[in-house]
Write a protein that holds these residues in place. Structure first.
Motif, PDB file in Angstrom:
ATOM      1  N   GLY A 102       7.342  -1.761  12.893  1.00  0.00           N
ATOM      2  CA  GLY A 102       4.728  -2.414  13.080  1.00  0.00           C
ATOM      3  C   GLY A 102       4.300  -1.815  13.394  1.00  0.00           C
ATOM      4  N   VAL A 103       2.976  -1.120  13.013  1.00  0.00           N
ATOM      5  CA  VAL A 103       2.302  -0.472  13.968  1.00  0.00           C
ATOM      6  C   VAL A 103       0.957  -0.953  12.839  1.00  0.00           C
ATOM      7  CG1 VAL A 103       3.549   1.516  14.233  1.00  0.00           C
ATOM      8  CG2 VAL A 103       2.331   1.361  11.721  1.00  0.00           C
ATOM      9  N   GLU A 104      -0.199  -0.543  14.345  1.00  0.00           N
ATOM     10  CA  GLU A 104      -1.017  -1.112  14.075  1.00  0.00           C
ATOM     11  C   GLU A 104      -1.722  -0.048  13.370  1.00  0.00           C
ATOM     12  OE1 GLU A 104      -4.250  -2.984  17.535  1.00  0.00           O
ATOM     13  OE2 GLU A 104      -1.843  -2.631  18.129  1.00  0.00           O
ATOM     14  N   ARG A 125       0.926  -1.990   9.257  1.00  0.00           N
ATOM     15  CA  ARG A 125       1.695  -1.601   8.713  1.00  0.00           C
ATOM     16  C   ARG A 125       3.037  -1.648   8.727  1.00  0.00           C
ATOM     17  NH1 ARG A 125      -0.373   1.390   4.660  1.00  0.00           N
ATOM     18  NH2 ARG A 125      -2.745   1.454   4.619  1.00  0.00           N
ATOM     19  N   LEU A 126       3.895  -1.749   7.763  1.00  0.00           N
ATOM     20  CA  LEU A 126       5.042  -1.823   7.824  1.00  0.00           C
ATOM     21  C   LEU A 126       5.717  -0.673   7.158  1.00  0.00           C
ATOM     22  CD1 LEU A 126       8.230  -3.095   9.582  1.00  0.00           C
ATOM     23  CD2 LEU A 126       7.884  -4.566   7.269  1.00  0.00           C
ATOM     24  N   ASP A 177       1.036  -1.435  -0.129  1.00  0.00           N
ATOM     25  CA  ASP A 177      -0.067   0.189  -0.039  1.00  0.00           C
ATOM     26  C   ASP A 177       0.831   1.634  -0.022  1.00  0.00           C
ATOM     27  OD1 ASP A 177      -2.449   1.699   0.213  1.00  0.00           O
ATOM     28  OD2 ASP A 177      -2.644   1.169   1.818  1.00  0.00           O
ATOM     29  N   GLY A 178       1.108   1.467  -1.061  1.00  0.00           N
ATOM     30  CA  GLY A 178       2.223   2.783  -1.509  1.00  0.00           C
ATOM     31  C   GLY A 178       3.530   2.626  -1.069  1.00  0.00           C
ATOM     32  N   ASP A 179       4.303   3.114   0.497  1.00  0.00           N
ATOM     33  CA  ASP A 179       5.526   2.582   0.691  1.00  0.00           C
ATOM     34  C   ASP A 179       5.497   1.369   2.015  1.00  0.00           C
ATOM     35  OD1 ASP A 179       7.046   4.198  -1.649  1.00  0.00           O
ATOM     36  OD2 ASP A 179       7.053   6.090   0.489  1.00  0.00           O
ATOM     37  N   THR A 236      -7.173   2.187  11.100  1.00  0.00           N
ATOM     38  CA  THR A 236      -8.107   2.455  10.393  1.00  0.00           C
ATOM     39  C   THR A 236      -8.937   1.871   9.090  1.00  0.00           C
ATOM     40  OG1 THR A 236      -6.727   3.731   8.693  1.00  0.00           O
ATOM     41  CG2 THR A 236      -7.170   5.252  10.083  1.00  0.00           C
ATOM     42  N   GLY A 237      -7.753   0.187   9.367  1.00  0.00           N
ATOM     43  CA  GLY A 237      -8.743  -0.070   8.685  1.00  0.00           C
ATOM     44  C   GLY A 237      -8.071  -0.212   6.822  1.00  0.00           C
ATOM     45  N   ALA A 238      -7.725   1.351   6.804  1.00  0.00           N
ATOM     46  CA  ALA A 238      -7.210   1.518   5.488  1.00  0.00           C
ATOM     47  C   ALA A 238      -6.667   0.414   4.103  1.00  0.00           C
ATOM     48  CB  ALA A 238      -6.453   2.761   4.880  1.00  0.00           C
TER      49      ALA A 238
END
Length: 150
Positions: free
Chosen positions: A93-95, A118-119, A47-49, A98-100
Motif C-alpha cells: 500500500g501507498v498513501e 492505494r494498493l 480505481d483502474g488497476d 492527491t485524494g484522487a
C-alpha cells in the motif's frame, strides 16, 4: 479457465478486479513486526488497476508506512445455490496524498478516515464455484436502466 471436474473456475486478474468492484467490503490483512497477523474489515473500491481504501491513524496506516505487504480478500456466496467466488490481492500500500480516489470508497465506520491508501496488486487471484449444469436455472432480469446484473 476450469480446474477440472471439481466445479471450481480459476479467475483471471481482469475478472477478479471486476468482481472486487461489485462488493463494498473486504478483509485486509497484514503482519505486525512481531509476526502476528491483523485482519480488518474495510470498505474497498477499485480505481483502474488499484484497490483503494480510507483509513484512520493506527496499526494499518503504520503497516502501510512501514512498507509491509497487505492482502485484501473479498467474496460473495449464495448458500441456496451452493455457488460463490473469492478474490485475494497481495501487494504494498501507498498513501495517496492527491485524494484522487475520493468518492470511489466511503468508510462505513464512524469517525475520521483522513488517509487514502492505494494498493496496486502484485498478485491477484480468484476462484468461483460454478453452478452444476441442469440443477439450477438462473434468470437475470434487466435493471431499470436496461442493463442486466452481472
Amino acid at each position: 479457465m476450469d480446474t477440472g471436474d471439481d466445479g471450481l473456475e480459476v479467475l483471471d486478474p481482469t475478472a477478479c478486479r471486476a468482481l472486487l468492484g461489485t462488493v463494498p467490503v473486504g478483509r485486509l490483512a497484514w503482519a505486525e513486526p512481531d509476526g502476528h497477523v491483523e485482519l480488518r474489515l474495510v470498505n474497498v473500491g477499485v480505481d483502474g488497476d488499484d484497490l483503494v481504501f480510507r483509513v484512520a491513524d493506527g496499526p494499518l496506516l503504520d503497516a502501510v508506512r512501514d512498507g509491509r505487504p497487505l492482502t485484501v480478500e473479498a467474496d460473495r456466496i449464495e448458500p441456496a445455490l451452493r455457488t460463490g467466488w473469492s478474490v485475494a490481492a497481495v501487494g504494498y500500500g501507498v498513501e495517496d496524498p492527491t485524494g484522487a480516489a475520493e468518492g470511489r470508497v466511503t468508510p462505513w465506520a464512524r469517525g475520521p478516515h483522513p488517509w487514502t491508501v492505494r494498493l496496486r496488486p502484485q498478485q491477484i487471484t480468484g476462484r468461483r464455484v460454478r453452478l452444476v449444469p441442469g440443477e439450477v436455472v438462473v434468470v437475470r432480469l434487466p435493471r431499470e436502466d436496461g442493463d442486466v446484473e452481472p
